[in-house]
Design a protein around this motif. Structure first.
Motif, PDB file in Angstrom:
ATOM      1  N   THR A  22       1.035  -1.221  -0.043  1.00 22.53           N
ATOM      2  CA  THR A  22      -0.014  -0.001  -0.083  1.00 22.53           C
ATOM      3  C   THR A  22       0.829   1.235  -0.043  1.00 22.53           C
ATOM      4  N   SER A  23       0.447   2.238  -0.168  1.00 22.42           N
ATOM      5  CA  SER A  23       1.042   3.650  -0.277  1.00 22.42           C
ATOM      6  C   SER A  23       1.807   3.705   0.862  1.00 22.42           C
ATOM      7  N   ARG A  24       1.264   3.672   2.139  1.00 20.70           N
ATOM      8  CA  ARG A  24       1.843   3.792   3.319  1.00 20.70           C
ATOM      9  C   ARG A  24       3.341   3.132   3.423  1.00 20.70           C
TER      10      ARG A  24
ATOM     11  N   ALA B 117     -11.256   7.526  -3.033  1.00 16.75           N
ATOM     12  CA  ALA B 117     -11.169   8.993  -2.346  1.00 16.75           C
ATOM     13  C   ALA B 117     -11.075   8.875  -0.910  1.00 16.75           C
ATOM     14  N   ASP B 118     -11.859   8.037   0.004  1.00 10.42           N
ATOM     15  CA  ASP B 118     -11.630   8.196   1.252  1.00 10.42           C
ATOM     16  C   ASP B 118     -10.209   7.738   1.825  1.00 10.42           C
ATOM     17  N   TYR B 119      -9.444   6.889   0.964  1.00 14.45           N
ATOM     18  CA  TYR B 119      -7.935   6.710   1.420  1.00 14.45           C
ATOM     19  C   TYR B 119      -7.310   7.742   0.723  1.00 14.45           C
ATOM     20  N   ILE B 120      -7.440   7.980  -0.558  1.00 12.89           N
ATOM     21  CA  ILE B 120      -6.543   8.760  -1.003  1.00 12.89           C
ATOM     22  C   ILE B 120      -6.429  10.039  -0.551  1.00 12.89           C
ATOM     23  N   SER B 121      -7.604  10.910  -0.064  1.00 12.95           N
ATOM     24  CA  SER B 121      -7.695  11.972   0.560  1.00 12.95           C
ATOM     25  C   SER B 121      -6.572  12.125   1.720  1.00 12.95           C
ATOM     26  N   LEU B 122      -6.379  10.927   2.223  1.00 10.77           N
ATOM     27  CA  LEU B 122      -5.672  11.087   3.782  1.00 10.77           C
ATOM     28  C   LEU B 122      -4.229  11.466   3.256  1.00 10.77           C
TER      29      LEU B 122
ATOM     30  N   GLY C 129      -2.930  14.621  -1.581  1.00 11.87           N
ATOM     31  CA  GLY C 129      -4.034  13.722  -2.074  1.00 11.87           C
ATOM     32  C   GLY C 129      -3.506  12.913  -2.982  1.00 11.87           C
ATOM     33  N   GLN C 130      -4.171  13.080  -4.310  1.00 10.91           N
ATOM     34  CA  GLN C 130      -4.082  12.059  -5.387  1.00 10.91           C
ATOM     35  C   GLN C 130      -2.723  12.192  -6.031  1.00 10.91           C
ATOM     36  N   ALA C 131      -2.135  13.418  -5.908  1.00  9.11           N
ATOM     37  CA  ALA C 131      -0.506  13.498  -6.409  1.00  9.11           C
ATOM     38  C   ALA C 131       0.449  12.557  -5.681  1.00  9.11           C
ATOM     39  N   ASP C 132       0.348  12.348  -4.407  1.00  8.49           N
ATOM     40  CA  ASP C 132       1.003  11.651  -3.495  1.00  8.49           C
ATOM     41  C   ASP C 132       0.785  10.142  -4.075  1.00  8.49           C
ATOM     42  N   TYR C 133      -0.507   9.706  -4.275  1.00  9.70           N
ATOM     43  CA  TYR C 133      -0.749   8.421  -4.541  1.00  9.70           C
ATOM     44  C   TYR C 133      -0.534   8.088  -6.127  1.00  9.70           C
TER      45      TYR C 133
END
Length: 357
Positions: free
Chosen positions: A144-146, A285-290, A294-298
């Motif tokens: 996952t991204s984290r 969006a509920d995850y990406i917005s954290l 936002g979307q740029a990081d993901y």
């Protein structure tokens, strides 16, 4: 010339009596303090023994890690497995070993994922513990991204706890004198053993839950849909501790979380182990917005993940296909029973395909 007053014997005795009384009072107070302290320690030890009776005695960073080491040792005695999964809690909740085993040709499947495990921890755990014990033909790394966030506070904390745990040191034969002493006193005192949980009571909740996905094994055909919910505590902890200061190294340089995944792939392949990467599902969006941006990081995370797979020449399975809705999730990063069953079945098909089995 004035006469110097001479203290009489009676006065000297009176003063001495006062001094003795003061000294005796001080001694009594000291004894009372020590008695109280000992009594408090005895009561605390008794309470600690009562509390610890139902708890594991983790030597690694989490009780979950101790349990998985014990499970893998038992499996190793039976010949190991062909397919091994590693990653964080998303892999734990989403990948049901029983479904994978049912729907693939692999002889033996084990999910060795550890909750909260980022790239560096997954690297060490897989190379030094899981792969040597189980001897798999294929290792699937769920991400996952984290996991690739170099700015994450929780990634640093969890990794430090794992790398410096007595369990790891003992397993690798690197136990220090301090760790041996801690183990010795821990065997004598429950208060010593559970002191970490007394400092952080919330860990009693997070460390002692069973793996969600394996609980679902008993209901492989029961497509239960637990309600989707994201409480404020989960949202804040994820935003402020896991995805905070989001930073992924696009070059996957050594010393970074992404670099640890590259290193893991190289080491596994040098041992003759095939590797598959999986981008784990999330609730959009509920995850990406954290993420901090936002979307740029993901997007940066996905670009790095694709780059790692391409440069290493390993398959990358995209588990984030658009059909996923919140009906399949318990929260923004963990599938519910219906989602885990569906994902595991689809993943089994994809694994057979990319591995040419």
């Amino acid at each position: 010339m004035a006469a110097i007053p001479v203290q009489t014997t009676t006065e000297e005795e009176a003063n001495r009596s006062v001094e003795l009384a003061i000294a005796e009072r001080g001694a009594r107070n000291t004894r009372a303090t020590w008695v109280t302290l000992v009594a408090v320690l005895i009561v605390a030890e008794l309470i600690a023994r009562f509390l610890s009776a139902g708890l594991a005695d983790p030597q690694w960073n989490f009780a979950q890690t101790d349990r998985k080491v014990a499970e893998m040792r038992a499996i190793a005695n039976d010949g190991g497995v062909e397919l091994l999964f590693v990653g964080n809690s998303a892999v734990n909740s989403d990948v049901i070993s029983g479904v994978i085993a049912r729907d693939t040709s692999f002889e033996g499947v084990y999910n060795a994922a550890l909750d909260g495990s980022p790239g560096v921890l997954t690297n060490d755990w897989t190379i030094n513990v899981a792969e040597p014990l189980l001897g798999p033909d294929v290792v699937v790394i769920g991400l996952t991204s984290r996991d690739l966030n170099d700015g994450s506070r929780s990634n640093l904390r969890v990794t430090d706890g794992y790398l410096n745990s007595p369990g790891r040191a003992s397993f690798l034969g690197e136990e220090t004198a301090g760790q041996k002493a801690d183990r010795f006193f821990g065997e004598l005192s429950a208060l010593v053993r559970i002191r970490a949980f007394l400092r952080d009571p919330i860990s009693l909740i997070t460390q002692y839950r069973d793996d969600i996905a394996e609980e679902r094994l008993r209901g492989v055909d029961d497509f239960t849909r637990e309600p989707y919910a994201n409480d404020d505590i989960l949202i804040d902890r994820t935003r402020e501790r896991a995805l905070n200061d989001f930073s992924v190294d696009p070059d996957a340089a050594p010393g970074t979380q992404a670099g640890a995944i590259v290193d893991l792939i190289e080491k596994l392949r040098s041992r003759g182990v095939d590797v598959v990467l999986v981008e784990m599902p999330h609730a959009g969006a509920d995850y990406i917005s954290l993420h901090t941006n936002g979307q740029a990081d993901y997007d940066a995370y996905e670009d790095t993940l694709r780059s790692i797979a391409e440069k290493a020449g390993v398959p990358l399975i995209d588990g984030t296909h658009p059909e996923w809705t919140t009906d399949y999730f318990e929260d923004f990063l963990h599938l519910n029973s219906a989602g885990a069953n569906t994902f595991s079945a689809e993943l089994a098909v994809e694994l057979e395909k990319v591995l040419g089995r």
